[in-house]
Write an enzyme that holds these catalytic residues in place. Structure first.
Site, PDB file in Angstrom:
ATOM      1  N   ASN A 120      26.249  39.439  52.212  1.00  0.00           N
ATOM      2  CA  ASN A 120      24.927  38.494  53.313  1.00  0.00           C
ATOM      3  C   ASN A 120      25.105  36.888  52.600  1.00  0.00           C
ATOM      4  O   ASN A 120      25.571  36.318  54.159  1.00  0.00           O
ATOM      5  CB  ASN A 120      23.957  39.153  52.658  1.00  0.00           C
ATOM      6  CG  ASN A 120      24.459  40.892  52.086  1.00  0.00           C
ATOM      7  OD1 ASN A 120      24.260  41.439  53.533  1.00  0.00           O
ATOM      8  ND2 ASN A 120      22.847  41.321  51.919  1.00  0.00           N
ATOM      9  N   HIS A 166       7.163  15.764  94.440  1.00  0.00           N
ATOM     10  CA  HIS A 166       6.904  17.139  95.865  1.00  0.00           C
ATOM     11  C   HIS A 166       8.218  17.664  96.318  1.00  0.00           C
ATOM     12  O   HIS A 166       8.065  18.048  96.813  1.00  0.00           O
ATOM     13  CB  HIS A 166       5.970  17.350  96.279  1.00  0.00           C
ATOM     14  CG  HIS A 166       4.529  16.623  95.744  1.00  0.00           C
ATOM     15  ND1 HIS A 166       3.124  17.272  94.885  1.00  0.00           N
ATOM     16  CD2 HIS A 166       4.165  15.290  95.555  1.00  0.00           C
ATOM     17  CE1 HIS A 166       2.757  17.190  93.868  1.00  0.00           C
ATOM     18  NE2 HIS A 166       3.050  16.071  93.989  1.00  0.00           N
ATOM     19  N   SER A 287      33.514  30.922 102.941  1.00  0.00           N
ATOM     20  CA  SER A 287      33.072  31.333 102.802  1.00  0.00           C
ATOM     21  C   SER A 287      34.400  32.035 103.778  1.00  0.00           C
ATOM     22  O   SER A 287      35.164  31.920 104.617  1.00  0.00           O
ATOM     23  CB  SER A 287      31.857  31.526 103.742  1.00  0.00           C
ATOM     24  OG  SER A 287      31.824  31.539 105.143  1.00  0.00           O
ATOM     25  N   LYS A 293      32.292  26.685 106.503  1.00  0.00           N
ATOM     26  CA  LYS A 293      31.146  26.381 105.177  1.00  0.00           C
ATOM     27  C   LYS A 293      32.140  25.499 103.712  1.00  0.00           C
ATOM     28  O   LYS A 293      33.269  25.647 104.055  1.00  0.00           O
ATOM     29  CB  LYS A 293      30.999  27.708 104.769  1.00  0.00           C
ATOM     30  CG  LYS A 293      30.026  28.512 105.205  1.00  0.00           C
ATOM     31  CD  LYS A 293      28.703  28.231 105.366  1.00  0.00           C
ATOM     32  CE  LYS A 293      27.637  29.135 104.150  1.00  0.00           C
ATOM     33  NZ  LYS A 293      26.529  28.848 104.358  1.00  0.00           N
ATOM     34  N   ASN A 295      31.131  25.147 100.031  1.00  0.00           N
ATOM     35  CA  ASN A 295      29.731  25.584  99.074  1.00  0.00           C
ATOM     36  C   ASN A 295      30.075  25.009  97.749  1.00  0.00           C
ATOM     37  O   ASN A 295      30.727  25.467  96.986  1.00  0.00           O
ATOM     38  CB  ASN A 295      30.071  27.298  99.323  1.00  0.00           C
ATOM     39  CG  ASN A 295      29.746  27.858 100.467  1.00  0.00           C
ATOM     40  OD1 ASN A 295      28.585  27.251 101.097  1.00  0.00           O
ATOM     41  ND2 ASN A 295      30.116  28.294 100.893  1.00  0.00           N
ATOM     42  N   GLU A 300      25.663  25.799  91.631  1.00  0.00           N
ATOM     43  CA  GLU A 300      24.323  26.870  91.802  1.00  0.00           C
ATOM     44  C   GLU A 300      24.722  27.430  90.578  1.00  0.00           C
ATOM     45  O   GLU A 300      24.315  28.555  89.460  1.00  0.00           O
ATOM     46  CB  GLU A 300      25.020  27.747  92.877  1.00  0.00           C
ATOM     47  CG  GLU A 300      24.852  26.833  93.756  1.00  0.00           C
ATOM     48  CD  GLU A 300      25.663  28.039  95.615  1.00  0.00           C
ATOM     49  OE1 GLU A 300      23.870  29.017  95.784  1.00  0.00           O
ATOM     50  OE2 GLU A 300      26.764  27.928  95.769  1.00  0.00           O
TER      51      GLU A 300
HETATM   52  N1  ARG Z   1      28.174  42.065  60.042  1.00  0.00           N
HETATM   53  C1  ARG Z   1      27.774  42.208  59.405  1.00  0.00           C
HETATM   54  C2  ARG Z   1      26.075  40.806  59.781  1.00  0.00           C
HETATM   55  O1  ARG Z   1      27.293  39.983  60.773  1.00  0.00           O
HETATM   56  C3  ARG Z   1      28.103  41.606  58.245  1.00  0.00           C
HETATM   57  C4  ARG Z   1      26.963  41.443  56.697  1.00  0.00           C
HETATM   58  C5  ARG Z   1      26.366  42.802  56.417  1.00  0.00           C
HETATM   59  N2  ARG Z   1      25.657  43.129  55.407  1.00  0.00           N
HETATM   60  C6  ARG Z   1      25.336  44.254  54.928  1.00  0.00           C
HETATM   61  N3  ARG Z   1      24.611  44.603  54.124  1.00  0.00           N
HETATM   62  N4  ARG Z   1      25.479  45.409  55.448  1.00  0.00           N
HETATM   63  O2  ARG Z   1      25.711  40.696  59.839  1.00  0.00           O
END
Ligand code: ARG
Length: 467
Positions: A120, A166, A287, A293, A295, A300
C-alpha cells in the site's frame, strides 16, 4: 517461485500461508495489473533501494542481508533494461514480480525487504514518483512549445490579421499578438503542473499497510533519499489518497483544452476559405480518393486528444469518489487513466510544437482579411468620442449607420466618402480616415497587453527572459 509446501500449499501467492486454494482464473484475471504497472519498475526499484538502505542504517536488517538485496535489485534492473526480466501475470503487479524475482535470485534475504513495508505504501510511493516525473517532463515540453510560439510571434509581431469574437471579424490584431495569447495560457498550464508537483512532493513510504510501523524506521531518511520534501504526516492519508494524480490530471485536462483551441484555429486557418496558414507536406496528410486534399490531421488529433485526457480525469475522480479509508483495491484503477492522459498529452504537445515551428502564414491574405468586415468600426466610434466629444453610445449609433451605408454602397469604411459621413455627423473631418486603416487601429492599441506591435514585442521580450 518455490514448490508447494505445507507452509504454502498454493505455491505461488505471497500470502500463501493463510490460503489453501489457488486463485480462480477469473480472480486472477480481474486482479492482475502487471501489464499496466510494469511502467513503474524504475520507481519501484528506487523505492526498494531507499527502503533497504534505511532498514540497514536502522539495524532492522543486517548489512549482509541488505547488500544481498541491493545486489539482487541491481541484477533485476539489468534484466529489465536488457529485456530479459520475466514479467509474470501470476505475480499480479510490479511489486510482487520484483519480490518474486528477488527471491529466485538471492533466496532467503529477499524475504526481509518487505519488513516495515506494505504494497500500500509502496505503490503510493512509486506512483507519486512517476507522476512527479511526468509533471516535470510536461513542464519542459510546455516550455519548448512556448519558445516555438515566442519565436513565431517575434517574426509576425507586425503582421495584421483579423481578431475575432464569435468567429466574426471584430478588430484587427497581429498574428504575433494572437500567438502570444497561447504563450500566456501555456505559461499558466506549466504553473499548474509546478503547483501540483510541489503539493505532491511528500513521501508515503513507511505508512506501511495503513497504521504506520512498530519498527524503528526513519521516514525522513527515505523521503530525502527519494527527493521528497518530507514524509506524509498521516499514514492513513498516505496510502489512500490519490489527489496528487487528480490534480495533475486536472492540469493536464486544462492544458489539453488550450491545445485543442490552438489546434482548432490551425484547422480553420488552413481551410482554403481562410487561407491564413499552410503546413508543410511532412506535417499534413493526403486523401486516398481526393487528389487535391491536404489535411491537418495532426491538428485534428491534438484537438481530439482532449477527449482522452479529460476523460481520464473523470475516470479517476469517479474511482476515488466515496472510497472509505484507507486503501481499497479500487485504487489499482488509478494508473491506466494517468498513463493514458500523460501519453496523450506528450504526443499532443510534441505535435503542436512541431506544427507551430513549421507553420507558414500568408501575411498578405491575413492583411486583406484584417481590413474587411468593417473591422475598424470601433476606431471610428472612438474617434467621434475623442475628437467631437460625443457620448460613446451616440458614437456607436452613428458608426452603425456609417457601416450600414458603406454596406449599401458596397465599400469599406475607409472608402466611404466624407460627405456620407458628414450627413450622419456634421462634425466629421478628413482626419478621421487616419484611424480607419487596420494598421492605425492596431498601432493605436498601446494599452498594456494590447495588440500594438510595440506592446507585443515588449511581452515577447518579457517571455524570452522567463523561458
Ligand atoms: N497493485 C496494487 C495497486 O496498484 C498494489 C497494492 C495492493 N495492495 C493490496 N492491499 N492489495 O494498488
Amino acid at each position: 517461485m518455490s514448490a508447494p509446501s505445507d507452509a504454502n500449499p498454493t505455491g505461488q501467492s505471497l500470502w500463501g500461508g493463510r490460503f489453501s486454494a489457488k486463485p480462480a482464473d477469473i480472480m486472477q484475471a480481474i486482479n492482475v495489473s502487471i501489464g499496466v504497472d510494469k511502467r513503474l519498475w524504475a520507481q519501484d526499484l528506487a523505492g526498494s533501494r531507499a527502503h533497504c538502505r534505511m532498514l540497514m542504517a536502522q539495524a532492522i536488517i543486517t548489512a549482509e542481508d541488505g547488500e544481498a538485496i541491493l545486489g539482487g535489485l541491481e541484477t533485476i534492473e539489468a534484466e529489465i533494461t536488457g529485456g530479459t526480466f520475466p514479467f509474470r501475470d501470476q505475480y499480479e503487479d510490479i511489486h510482487m514480480n520484483v519480490e518474486a524475482r528477488l527471491s529466485e535470485l538471492i533466496g532467503e534475504p529477499s524475504g526481509r525487504l518487505h519488513t516495515a513495508r506494505s504494497r500500500n505504501d509502496q505503490v503510493a510511493t512509486d506512483f507519486r514518483l512517476w507522476v512527479r516525473d511526468a509533471c516535470d517532463r510536461t513542464g519542459e515540453q510546455l516550455k519548448a512549445l512556448q519558445r516555438a510560439l515566442v519565436d513565431r510571434a517575434d517574426q509576425h509581431a507586425g503582421d495584421l490579421m483579423p481578431g475575432f469574437t464569435h468567429l466574426q471579424p471584430a478588430q484587427p490584431v497581429t498574428l504575433g499578438h494572437h500567438l502570444m495569447a497561447y504563450v500566456e495560457m501555456f505559461g499558466r498550464d506549466a504553473g499548474r503542473f509546478a503547483d501540483a508537483r510541489a503539493r505532491m512532493n511528500e513521501c508515503p513510504l513507511g505508512a506501511a499497510a495503513l497504521a504506520g510501523s512498530p519498527f524503528a524506521i526513519d521516514r525522513h531518511a527515505t523521503a530525502t533519499a527519494l527527493g521528497f520534501d518530507r514524509p506524509m504526516g498521516n499514514s492513513l492519508d498516505a496510502v489512500s489518497d490519490r489527489d496528487f494524480a487528480l490534480e495533475s490530471l486536472s492540469a493536464a485536462s486544462i492544458c489539453a483544452g488550450h491545445l485543442s483551441r490552438l489546434a482548432e484555429e490551425i484547422v480553420v486557418w488552413m481551410t482554403p476559405q481562410f487561407g491564413f496558414v499552410t503546413l508543410p507536406d511532412d506535417l499534413t496528410t493526403g486523401s486516398s480518393i481526393m487528389p487535391q486534399k491536404r489535411n491537418p490531421d495532426a491538428a485534428e488529433l491534438v484537438r481530439a486528444k482532449t477527449g482522452r485526457i479529460t476523460g481520464s480525469l473523470i475516470a479517476l475522480s469517479t474511482v476515488m469518489k466515496g472510497l472509505p479509508l484507507a486503501y481499497s483495491k479500487d485504487m489499482q484503477e488509478d494508473k491506466p487513466p494517468v498513463f493514458e492522459a500523460f501519453d496523450a498529452l506528450d504526443l499532443a504537445l510534441s505535435a503542436m510544437t512541431a506544427m507551430v515551428a513549421a507553420l507558414r502564414p500568408d501575411p498578405v491574405r491575413m492583411r486583406v482579411a484584417a481590413g474587411s468586415g468593417f473591422s475598424t468600426a470601433t476606431d471610428l466610434a472612438d474617434w467621434l468620442v475623442r475628437e467631437l466629444n460625443l457620448p460613446f453610445r451616440r458614437a456607436h449609433h452613428v458608426t452603425g449607420a456609417a457601416v450600414k451605408r458603406a454596406e449599401a454602397l458596397g465599400v469599406d469604411l475607409m472608402q466611404l466618402p466624407l460627405t456620407e459621413l458628414q450627413t450622419l455627423e456634421p462634425g466629421v473631418t478628413e482626419a478621421v480616415y487616419k484611424v480607419l486603416s487596420p494598421e492605425a487601429s492596431c498601432a493605436s492599441r498601446q494599452s498594456f497587453g494590447g495588440t500594438a506591435p510595440d506592446q507585443v514585442r515588449a511581452r515577447i521580450a518579457d517571455w524570452r527572459r522567463r523561458l
